[in-house]
Design an enzyme around this catalytic site. Structure first.
Site, short mmCIF file in Angstrom:
data_model
loop_
_atom_site.label_atom_id
_atom_site.label_comp_id
_atom_site.label_asym_id
_atom_site.label_seq_id
_atom_site.Cartn_x
_atom_site.Cartn_y
_atom_site.Cartn_z
N PRO A 122 -40.36 -29.71 14.61
CA PRO A 122 -41.48 -30.07 13.96
C PRO A 122 -42.03 -28.92 13.28
O PRO A 122 -42.22 -27.67 13.87
CB PRO A 122 -42.41 -30.84 14.74
CG PRO A 122 -41.57 -31.38 15.87
CD PRO A 122 -40.32 -30.37 16.11
N GLU A 123 -42.62 -28.80 12.08
CA GLU A 123 -43.10 -27.58 11.62
C GLU A 123 -44.67 -28.10 11.56
O GLU A 123 -45.22 -28.94 12.06
CB GLU A 123 -42.93 -27.48 9.97
CG GLU A 123 -41.08 -27.65 9.86
CD GLU A 123 -40.87 -26.96 8.68
OE1 GLU A 123 -41.47 -26.24 7.86
OE2 GLU A 123 -39.50 -26.96 8.16
N LYS B 103 -47.05 -24.08 15.54
CA LYS B 103 -46.49 -25.04 16.24
C LYS B 103 -46.79 -25.46 17.57
O LYS B 103 -46.18 -25.92 18.40
CB LYS B 103 -44.97 -24.60 16.10
CG LYS B 103 -44.25 -24.47 14.79
CD LYS B 103 -42.74 -24.12 14.76
CE LYS B 103 -42.20 -23.92 13.25
NZ LYS B 103 -40.87 -23.94 13.31
N ARG C 130 -30.45 -20.09 12.06
CA ARG C 130 -30.71 -21.45 11.44
C ARG C 130 -30.35 -21.45 10.21
O ARG C 130 -29.81 -20.31 9.44
CB ARG C 130 -32.35 -21.48 11.09
CG ARG C 130 -33.18 -21.08 12.49
CD ARG C 130 -32.99 -22.42 13.44
NE ARG C 130 -33.60 -23.67 12.63
CZ ARG C 130 -34.81 -23.91 12.94
NH1 ARG C 130 -35.55 -23.36 13.23
NH2 ARG C 130 -35.06 -25.07 12.17
N ARG D 89 -50.00 -13.50 19.75
CA ARG D 89 -48.82 -13.18 19.39
C ARG D 89 -48.41 -13.98 18.23
O ARG D 89 -47.26 -13.69 17.97
CB ARG D 89 -47.91 -13.58 20.75
CG ARG D 89 -47.76 -14.78 21.02
CD ARG D 89 -46.65 -15.12 21.88
NE ARG D 89 -46.43 -16.48 22.52
CZ ARG D 89 -46.55 -17.03 23.50
NH1 ARG D 89 -47.43 -16.56 24.54
NH2 ARG D 89 -46.19 -18.24 23.55
N ASN E 113 -37.89 -24.40 8.81
CA ASN E 113 -36.75 -24.18 8.16
C ASN E 113 -36.93 -24.74 6.69
O ASN E 113 -36.46 -24.43 5.60
CB ASN E 113 -35.65 -24.64 8.60
CG ASN E 113 -34.35 -24.07 8.06
OD1 ASN E 113 -34.32 -22.99 7.56
ND2 ASN E 113 -33.15 -24.59 8.73
#
Length: 268
Positions: free
Chosen positions: A2-3, A52, A258, A121, A162
């Site tokens: 999931p984005e 995310k 990817r 981070r 992606n």
């Protein structure tokens, strides 16, 4: 995976349904049982997302952190409760609804300091009000790494996956292998603004739509997209299919593990 818009959408849903009231938290599977018992019966202060990552905040000493990874999923239901189906890592139940979490990459109990270290981070999240695009530009403008890889680097930019990566590069006619330092500052500003708008729309409608109104099926006469994710896109998962704008076959390659999609003509 999931984005970012999906996690922000979940955060809003969970905040609306559970925040401000005591909730029942359990782990039918057992892997999260000890941590669940530490927050069971406590009031959920808020639910929020960063990139995310999803956070259920019960207080400075207790924050449930969830990263769905590739297989994680939340199932949402109205009361009454039903017996668990499958391996339910965490169940949250409130006054009107209950939520089951299965298969996450991470489900852990943290403190506010732990959460701060996760934030530190990550790069800025286009969906957060505290996002600073100048920090993203500082990283991109000094890098020889292809822009297609930088957009997927969560330490540079949090929440972009992606689909948004492929689509934003197409929308701005950027060759995906362009080194970050070769990108124009004005172009990056446009890319950032477009990302904010597209991802906000994703939160609102629950799917990714990146095709401009003048290129939609009802205008051009082409067939609508047939995909389980829904939404209209230009190049994502359209390898060897004709570009909506020029007719060139959409290209596909692997970058950093990817799949990358682009139009060799429109993004020359």
């Amino acid at each position: 995976m999931p984005e970012g818009h999906t996690l922000h959408r979940l955060a809003r849903l969970h905040h609306r349904r559970y925040a401000g009231h005591p909730v029942s938290v359990s782990s039918p599977q057992g892997r999260f049982a000890a941590q669940a018992s530490a927050v069971d019966g406590r009031k959920l202060v808020r639910a929020e997302a960063y990139g995310k990552h999803l956070f259920h905040v019960y207080g400075p000493d207790a924050v449930v952190h969830v990263h769905l990874g590739l297989a994680g999923i939340f199932d949402e239901h109205k009361l009454p409760l039903a017996p668990p189906v499958g391996q339910v890592r965490m169940r949250v139940a409130g006054r009107t609804h209950w939520t089951d979490l299965r298969g996450p990459a991470a489900c852990e109990l943290l403190t506010a300091d732990d959460v701060a270290r996760i934030h530190a981070r990550l790069g800025p999240d286009p969906l957060r009000k505290d996002a600073d695009p100048d920090k993203v530009w500082h990283r991109i403008s000094k890098s020889r790494v292809p822009i297609a890889a930088l957009l997927m680097d969560q330490a540079v930019l949090a929440g972009v996956g992606n689909v948004y990566r492929a689509e934003i590069l197409f929308r701005h006619r950027i060759p995906p292998m362009t080194p970050g330092r070769d990108l124009d500052a004005a172009l990056f500003k446009d890319v950032w603004g477009d990302l904010v708008d597209l991802m906000k729309d994703g939160v609102k409608v629950g799917q990714i739509n990146t095709v401009r109104p003048e290129h939609m099926p009802e205008v051009t006469g082409r067939e609508p997209r047939q995909d389980r994710h829904g939404g209209e896109v230009y190049v994502y998962r359209r390898a060897e299919m004709p570009c909506h704008l020029c007719g060139t076959e959409v290209a596909k390659a692997e970058l950093a593990g990817r799949n990358l999609y682009w139009c060799p003509t429109c993004q020359a």
